[in-house]
Design a protein around this motif. Structure first.
Motif, PDB file in Angstrom:
ATOM      1  N   LEU A 136       0.834  -1.189   0.000  1.00  0.00           N
ATOM      2  CA  LEU A 136       0.000   0.000   0.000  1.00  0.00           C
ATOM      3  C   LEU A 136       0.879   1.254   0.000  1.00  0.00           C
ATOM      4  O   LEU A 136       2.073   1.191   0.252  1.00  0.00           O
ATOM      5  CB  LEU A 136      -0.905   0.009   1.235  1.00  0.00           C
ATOM      6  N   THR A 137       0.261   2.396  -0.236  1.00  0.00           N
ATOM      7  CA  THR A 137       0.991   3.649  -0.140  1.00  0.00           C
ATOM      8  C   THR A 137       1.292   3.925   1.331  1.00  0.00           C
ATOM      9  O   THR A 137       0.625   3.380   2.220  1.00  0.00           O
ATOM     10  CB  THR A 137       0.173   4.816  -0.708  1.00  0.00           C
ATOM     11  N   PRO A 138       2.281   4.774   1.621  1.00  0.00           N
ATOM     12  CA  PRO A 138       2.583   5.089   3.023  1.00  0.00           C
ATOM     13  C   PRO A 138       1.372   5.594   3.803  1.00  0.00           C
ATOM     14  O   PRO A 138       1.160   5.207   4.943  1.00  0.00           O
ATOM     15  CB  PRO A 138       3.668   6.168   2.903  1.00  0.00           C
ATOM     16  N   LYS A 139       0.572   6.467   3.191  1.00  0.00           N
ATOM     17  CA  LYS A 139      -0.604   6.994   3.890  1.00  0.00           C
ATOM     18  C   LYS A 139      -1.631   5.902   4.149  1.00  0.00           C
ATOM     19  O   LYS A 139      -2.259   5.850   5.212  1.00  0.00           O
ATOM     20  CB  LYS A 139      -1.237   8.114   3.072  1.00  0.00           C
ATOM     21  N   GLN A 140      -1.820   5.008   3.179  1.00  0.00           N
ATOM     22  CA  GLN A 140      -2.765   3.912   3.369  1.00  0.00           C
ATOM     23  C   GLN A 140      -2.302   2.991   4.492  1.00  0.00           C
ATOM     24  O   GLN A 140      -3.106   2.552   5.317  1.00  0.00           O
ATOM     25  CB  GLN A 140      -2.923   3.129   2.064  1.00  0.00           C
ATOM     26  N   LYS A 141      -1.015   2.709   4.531  1.00  0.00           N
ATOM     27  CA  LYS A 141      -0.476   1.860   5.594  1.00  0.00           C
ATOM     28  C   LYS A 141      -0.671   2.503   6.964  1.00  0.00           C
ATOM     29  O   LYS A 141      -1.052   1.841   7.927  1.00  0.00           O
ATOM     30  CB  LYS A 141       1.007   1.581   5.349  1.00  0.00           C
ATOM     31  N   GLU A 142      -0.424   3.791   7.036  1.00  0.00           N
ATOM     32  CA  GLU A 142      -0.574   4.485   8.314  1.00  0.00           C
ATOM     33  C   GLU A 142      -2.026   4.454   8.766  1.00  0.00           C
ATOM     34  O   GLU A 142      -2.323   4.205   9.939  1.00  0.00           O
ATOM     35  CB  GLU A 142      -0.084   5.928   8.196  1.00  0.00           C
ATOM     36  N   LEU A 143      -2.950   4.688   7.851  1.00  0.00           N
ATOM     37  CA  LEU A 143      -4.364   4.665   8.195  1.00  0.00           C
ATOM     38  C   LEU A 143      -4.796   3.283   8.673  1.00  0.00           C
ATOM     39  O   LEU A 143      -5.481   3.149   9.693  1.00  0.00           O
ATOM     40  CB  LEU A 143      -5.207   5.087   6.991  1.00  0.00           C
ATOM     41  N   LEU A 165     -11.887  14.339   7.176  1.00  0.00           N
ATOM     42  CA  LEU A 165     -12.573  13.070   7.371  1.00  0.00           C
ATOM     43  C   LEU A 165     -12.916  12.437   6.026  1.00  0.00           C
ATOM     44  O   LEU A 165     -12.792  11.218   5.859  1.00  0.00           O
ATOM     45  CB  LEU A 165     -13.840  13.298   8.195  1.00  0.00           C
ATOM     46  N   LYS A 166     -13.318  13.236   5.071  1.00  0.00           N
ATOM     47  CA  LYS A 166     -13.643  12.737   3.737  1.00  0.00           C
ATOM     48  C   LYS A 166     -12.425  12.091   3.093  1.00  0.00           C
ATOM     49  O   LYS A 166     -12.532  11.010   2.490  1.00  0.00           O
ATOM     50  CB  LYS A 166     -14.162  13.881   2.868  1.00  0.00           C
ATOM     51  N   ALA A 167     -11.273  12.727   3.232  1.00  0.00           N
ATOM     52  CA  ALA A 167     -10.049  12.184   2.641  1.00  0.00           C
ATOM     53  C   ALA A 167      -9.651  10.867   3.312  1.00  0.00           C
ATOM     54  O   ALA A 167      -9.157   9.943   2.656  1.00  0.00           O
ATOM     55  CB  ALA A 167      -8.915  13.195   2.755  1.00  0.00           C
ATOM     56  N   VAL A 168      -9.887  10.776   4.614  1.00  0.00           N
ATOM     57  CA  VAL A 168      -9.564   9.549   5.352  1.00  0.00           C
ATOM     58  C   VAL A 168     -10.437   8.397   4.871  1.00  0.00           C
ATOM     59  O   VAL A 168      -9.949   7.282   4.646  1.00  0.00           O
ATOM     60  CB  VAL A 168      -9.733   9.768   6.865  1.00  0.00           C
ATOM     61  N   TYR A 169     -11.733   8.642   4.697  1.00  0.00           N
ATOM     62  CA  TYR A 169     -12.627   7.594   4.211  1.00  0.00           C
ATOM     63  C   TYR A 169     -12.230   7.143   2.804  1.00  0.00           C
ATOM     64  O   TYR A 169     -12.254   5.946   2.483  1.00  0.00           O
ATOM     65  CB  TYR A 169     -14.077   8.084   4.213  1.00  0.00           C
ATOM     66  N   LYS A 170     -11.864   8.088   1.966  1.00  0.00           N
ATOM     67  CA  LYS A 170     -11.464   7.753   0.595  1.00  0.00           C
ATOM     68  C   LYS A 170     -10.162   6.941   0.613  1.00  0.00           C
ATOM     69  O   LYS A 170     -10.021   5.958  -0.115  1.00  0.00           O
ATOM     70  CB  LYS A 170     -11.268   9.030  -0.227  1.00  0.00           C
ATOM     71  N   LEU A 171      -9.235   7.340   1.480  1.00  0.00           N
ATOM     72  CA  LEU A 171      -7.959   6.631   1.597  1.00  0.00           C
ATOM     73  C   LEU A 171      -8.189   5.210   2.084  1.00  0.00           C
ATOM     74  O   LEU A 171      -7.572   4.256   1.597  1.00  0.00           O
ATOM     75  CB  LEU A 171      -7.060   7.395   2.569  1.00  0.00           C
TER      76      LEU A 171
END
Length: 203
Positions: A136-143, A165-171
């Motif tokens: 996954l991408t770094p941000k996806q892994k962190e989430l 919050l919208k960006a987090v749900y999309k990620l």
């Protein structure tokens, strides 16, 4: 987080603000493991992580009377550690300062020395999941880490990752879709696998 845990966090933080050192010690010992495990996924420099955690608690104690009331301690500590680590990394780098959004790495490796090793009967399954997570991408892994390993809600994750919050749900949706494709599983099986992996790793 259960209501009783929120209540306990509130009273513990109030005790800290009143200058009770045992409250600081309780917060430290309750959350050091989570802070350390999160920190070493941002940077491999374990000493930097430990020093930053120590500095964070010194700052908390020194400025305790100035803090607002906090009902959930863990998200606050993770936000503070993430920010402090990035600041130290940027200060020690010769490269231009970069925003948090441009972080290149987030490690999903669980060291052989840590307590977070899946039991032998589930090790292969865990390894497959971790291998997929690391694609996954770094941000996806962190989430994924914050959601399924630290069990934080999406509002807390958005705050920690300095995102909407919208960006987090999309990620999250994109990350889970990628994991489903890599592991060839359904939504239900993927969530079950993530939950089982967490139980094994933190057993």
């Amino acid at each position: 987080m259960p209501a009783e845990d929120i209540k306990d966090d509130y009273h513990l933080w109030q005790s800290l603000k009143e200058g009770k050192q045992e409250a600081l010690a309780n917060i430290y010992f309750n959350h050091f493991k989570s802070l350390y495990e999160y920190g070493v996924r941002i940077t491999a420099n374990e000493e930097l992580v430990k020093d930053t955690i120590q500095d964070l608690f010194i700052k908390i104690w020194t400025n305790r009377s100035n803090f607002e009331n906090i009902t959930k301690i863990k998200p606050y500590l993770l936000v503070s550690l993430r920010s402090a680590l990035y600041n130290k990394i940027q200060q020690s780098s010769k490269r231009p300062v970069r925003s948090l959004e441009m972080k290149d790495e987030f490690e999903m490796v669980f060291s052989a020395e840590s307590k977070y090793i899946a039991r032998e009967s589930h090790l292969l399954q865990t390894q497959k999941l971790l291998a997929a997570l690391n694609q996954l991408t770094p941000k996806q892994k962190e989430l994924i880490y914050l959601r399924y390993f630290e069990e934080l809600d999406y509002e807390e994750i958005a705050r920690i990752m300095n995102s909407s919050l919208k960006a987090v749900y999309k990620l999250k949706a994109r990350g889970l879709d990628t994991l489903k494709q890599l592991l060839h599983v359904s939504d239900i099986l993927l969530l079950g696998l993530l939950t089982a992996c967490c139980r094994e790793i933190f057993a």
